[in-house]
Design a protein around this motif. Structure first.
Motif, short mmCIF file in Angstrom:
data_model
loop_
_atom_site.label_atom_id
_atom_site.label_comp_id
_atom_site.label_asym_id
_atom_site.label_seq_id
_atom_site.Cartn_x
_atom_site.Cartn_y
_atom_site.Cartn_z
N LYS A 302 -1.40 -1.29 14.18
CA LYS A 302 -1.04 0.11 13.92
C LYS A 302 -0.02 0.24 12.80
O LYS A 302 -0.01 1.24 12.10
N GLU A 303 0.86 -0.76 12.64
CA GLU A 303 1.92 -0.66 11.65
C GLU A 303 2.04 -1.97 10.87
O GLU A 303 2.20 -3.04 11.47
N LEU A 304 1.95 -1.89 9.55
CA LEU A 304 2.04 -3.06 8.68
C LEU A 304 3.18 -2.87 7.70
O LEU A 304 3.28 -1.84 7.03
N SER A 305 4.06 -3.88 7.61
CA SER A 305 5.13 -3.91 6.61
C SER A 305 4.89 -5.10 5.70
O SER A 305 4.89 -6.25 6.15
N TRP A 306 4.66 -4.84 4.44
CA TRP A 306 4.44 -5.86 3.41
C TRP A 306 5.67 -5.85 2.51
O TRP A 306 6.09 -4.81 2.04
N PHE A 307 6.25 -7.04 2.26
CA PHE A 307 7.44 -7.07 1.41
C PHE A 307 7.43 -8.31 0.53
O PHE A 307 6.88 -9.35 0.90
N ASP A 308 8.02 -8.16 -0.64
CA ASP A 308 8.07 -9.28 -1.59
C ASP A 308 9.11 -8.96 -2.65
O ASP A 308 9.67 -7.86 -2.68
N ALA A 309 9.35 -9.95 -3.56
CA ALA A 309 10.33 -9.77 -4.62
C ALA A 309 9.78 -8.94 -5.77
O ALA A 309 10.54 -8.36 -6.55
N LEU A 310 8.46 -8.89 -5.90
CA LEU A 310 7.83 -8.15 -7.00
C LEU A 310 6.39 -7.82 -6.62
O LEU A 310 5.85 -8.34 -5.64
N MET A 311 5.78 -6.96 -7.41
CA MET A 311 4.38 -6.62 -7.24
C MET A 311 3.64 -6.97 -8.52
O MET A 311 4.04 -6.57 -9.61
N ASN A 312 2.56 -7.75 -8.37
CA ASN A 312 1.69 -8.03 -9.51
C ASN A 312 0.25 -7.77 -9.11
O ASN A 312 -0.04 -7.32 -7.99
N GLN A 313 -0.68 -8.07 -9.99
CA GLN A 313 -2.08 -7.73 -9.72
C GLN A 313 -2.63 -8.47 -8.52
O GLN A 313 -3.28 -7.89 -7.65
#
Length: 456
Positions: A302-313
């Motif tokens: 039901k709930e997803l948390s995606w995290f990282d230092a940066l976003m790329n393709q």
């Protein structure tokens, strides 16, 4: 806060500080252990409640007789017996344990409290105990005459090899443990949890040498892990609901094995809340894993948390593909955290699936399924350099989220703006009516995004 309110609070605090110690102990006995310890900062009266009892279990080499293992076990059982005694108020000890087997003193502090003395916090004082590496920690509670049956929450900090026997005895004594946390336990190579029906929460934070975790706990509901990715094997945890895989330290072993990671994800397929480091999905994606071809789906997520230092393709596309196997997702958080270190993706030969279906942005858009239950989206921390990735992700999510109620973009400076999609033909009229809106074009330029200041 006005002056009158401030004076009233000071009067209340002064009155409470003047209460007899017995009354103060009764008050803190109603708090959780963490909250109770915080009272030590209120005043000298509260601080005296937390003056530790000094307890020494030291050996006199001239008086040691019999088997040293028996002598060590006796002292450890004495410590467990002391900790198991019921208490009406929180207590704090500082122990020194010396046996022939340990060769040198083991120093640690123990705090016990919470309602009915249900919480036990042990800190093995890494600065005072030399870290010894390469040992295994096993939790397999067995019935004992001397036990800590009242303990529901156990928090262990800086466990090392010379504390192994004591911790093992504690584990076997905590027969009805509901929550277990291990923190900063350098030297532990493996953790093996074979829990009874009582264990509901397990957390591991900052155990830098950890290579493997095996968990078998039929009623486990919450699993939190923070550190480098070890081999994690989950068996029989059919009631698992909430999982955090905070892999900010990257990959901890010599070789990345897609099968091991996919087995882990498969064991989590029935969770409802998942927080996960973006680089893990990126590596699977780059190695050739096609999420849609897997034998499992996250049908209860039901709930997803995606995290990282940066976003790329690659990160963006891997997230989009993961959403395809989360058909009942209702809430999505995507956070770029500049305090995290970037985990570089290695070069893979796309060996996992042949032929490899590379899911670039156009392929993702053409194959994307509708997210029929997704209602709330929050995108946080995107920098100006990541605007293109943000726009493409927003475009994808807005197109596929047919039941969406709210999309919010939060800048690194914590400025919050709601997102609206504006057809190209309405841009002039909308901009004239709302001059403060930030308007940006979408990748295919048939519409625009308006970022509206959130006035919550």
């Amino acid at each position: 806060m006005n002056t009158t309110e401030s004076m009233e609070e000071e009067t209340i605090e002064t009155t409470m500080s003047n209460l007899p110690p017995e009354i103060l102990r009764q008050i803190v006995s109603l708090f959780s252990l963490k909250e109770a310890v915080r009272t030590s900062t209120l005043s000298t009266s509260w601080k005296t409640l937390w003056t530790p009892f000094q307890v020494e279990f030291d050996s006199d080499p001239n008086q040691i007789t019999g088997d040293t293992d028996d002598e060590a076990s006796k002292k450890i059982n004495q410590i467990v017996g002391l900790l198991s005694k019921p208490s009406s108020s929180p207590e704090l000890w500082r122990f020194s344990l010396q046996t022939e087997k340990t060769q040198r003193p083991l120093f640690f502090s123990a705090a016990k409290g919470g309602g009915g003395g249900e919480e036990l916090h042990l800190d093995f004082l890494a600065k005072e105990n030399e870290i010894q590496r390469n040992f295994k920690l096993v939790y397999d509670p067995t019935p004992r005459i001397s036990n800590l049956s009242s303990i529901k929450t156990l928090h262990l900090v800086s466990v090392n090899k010379i504390a192994e026997d004591l911790v093992s005895t504690l584990f076997s004594s905590c027969r009805f443990l509901e929550s277990l946390k291990l923190e900063k336990c350098s030297g532990i190579q493996s953790i093996d949890i074979k829990a009874s029906d009582s264990l509901k929460s397990f957390e591991v934070v900052g155990c830098e040498d950890l290579e493997s975790i095996a968990i078998s706990a039929p009623n486990l509901k919450s699993l939190w892990y923070r550190g480098a990715l070890p081999l994690i094997q989950i068996n029989g945890c059919l009631n698992l609901v909430d999982v955090v895989l905070d892999l900010r330290e990257g990959f901890g072993r010599s070789e990345f094995d897609c099968e091991d990671v996919l087995n882990l994800l498969s064991s989590l397929k029935d969770v409802e809340i998942l927080k996960i480091s973006g680089w893990l999905l990126e590596w699977l994606f780059a190695a050739g894993v096609v999420f849609e071809r897997l034998q499992f789906r996250f049908n209860k997520l039901k709930e997803l948390s995606w995290f990282d230092a940066l976003m790329n393709q690659t990160k963006r596309d891997s997230l989009a593909c993961f959403l395809h196997i989360s058909p009942h997702l209702e809430i999505l958080f995507v956070k770029i955290d500049q305090n995290l270190s970037s985990i570089s993706c290695p070069y893979f030969h796309q060996y996992w699936h042949e032929p490899h279906l590379w899911m670039d942005y156009e392929t993702v858009m053409s194959h994307a399924c509708q997210l029929e239950h997704l209602k709330i989206i929050q995108l946080e921390g995107f920098t100006n350099e990541e605007d293109d990735q943000l726009m493409m992700l927003m475009n994808l999510l807005l197109r596929q989220s047919v039941a969406l109620k709210s999309m919010t973009v939060i800048s690194p400076e914590k400025e919050s703006r709601r997102v609206r999609k504006i057809p190209k033909g309405q841009l002039k009229q909308t901009s004239a009516c709302n001059p403060k809106w930030i308007v940006i074009s979408s990748p295919n330029e048939d519409h625009f995004f308006a970022l509206i200041e959130d006035r919550k």
